[in-house]
Design a protein around this motif. Sequence first.
Motif, PDB file in Angstrom:
ATOM      1  N   THR A 297       1.300   0.579   4.532  1.00  0.00           N
ATOM      2  CA  THR A 297       0.013   0.982   5.096  1.00  0.00           C
ATOM      3  C   THR A 297      -0.934  -0.205   5.175  1.00  0.00           C
ATOM      4  O   THR A 297      -2.029  -0.088   5.707  1.00  0.00           O
ATOM      5  N   GLN A 298      -0.512  -1.337   4.588  1.00  0.00           N
ATOM      6  CA  GLN A 298      -1.298  -2.565   4.642  1.00  0.00           C
ATOM      7  C   GLN A 298      -0.333  -3.740   4.484  1.00  0.00           C
ATOM      8  O   GLN A 298       0.775  -3.585   4.019  1.00  0.00           O
TER       9      GLN A 298
ATOM     10  N   GLY B 294       0.801  -1.213   0.000  1.00  0.00           N
ATOM     11  CA  GLY B 294       0.000   0.000   0.000  1.00  0.00           C
ATOM     12  C   GLY B 294       0.837   1.267   0.000  1.00  0.00           C
ATOM     13  O   GLY B 294       0.382   2.319   0.450  1.00  0.00           O
TER      14      GLY B 294
END
Length: 177
Positions: free
Chosen positions: A175-176, A131
């Motif tokens: 972010t992921q 991400g």
Amino acid sequence: RPVAQRGVLAQADRGIVVAAMAERLSPGLSARLCGVLDRGEVQAQRDGLSFTSPARVALIALDEGLDADEALPAPLADRLGLHVDLDSLPPPATDASVSREAIAAARARLPSVRCDEALLEALVGAAVAFGVASSRAAWFALCTARCAAALAGRDAVHADDCTLAVQWVLAPRATQL
């Protein structure tokens, strides 16, 4: 009378600049630093004077913030290649140092280090999977992998170099999962 002088960044051309407490940089100063990192030069205009000085610098930004509110300005963080949490690093091994000669040899070798297209696609794919929205991060990961290969004395990037690049460049920006 107005006098033009080279500032700190111009004096540090081809050197290293350390920004302590970088999480406290004002948005204006952060934007100016981003411009210097992007262009490799300082542009100044004031009191009727205008000048440009080379400022190809490496920036070490020390983020000493304790809370999520205290973080590097996002545009500046995006321009930094490696994000390293010094608290999580293991103590260095006594034989882990790199000699000046090895660094000089790696610098000389670096322009000839190539990355296979499949490994490049894997780095970009890892950035997407994590991400990471910035294309700079994938570029920094490639640069890190090439540097790792050059330090190892190779002219081609190996999978181990890409793993190191993912750990040092992409994972801190994830972010992921």
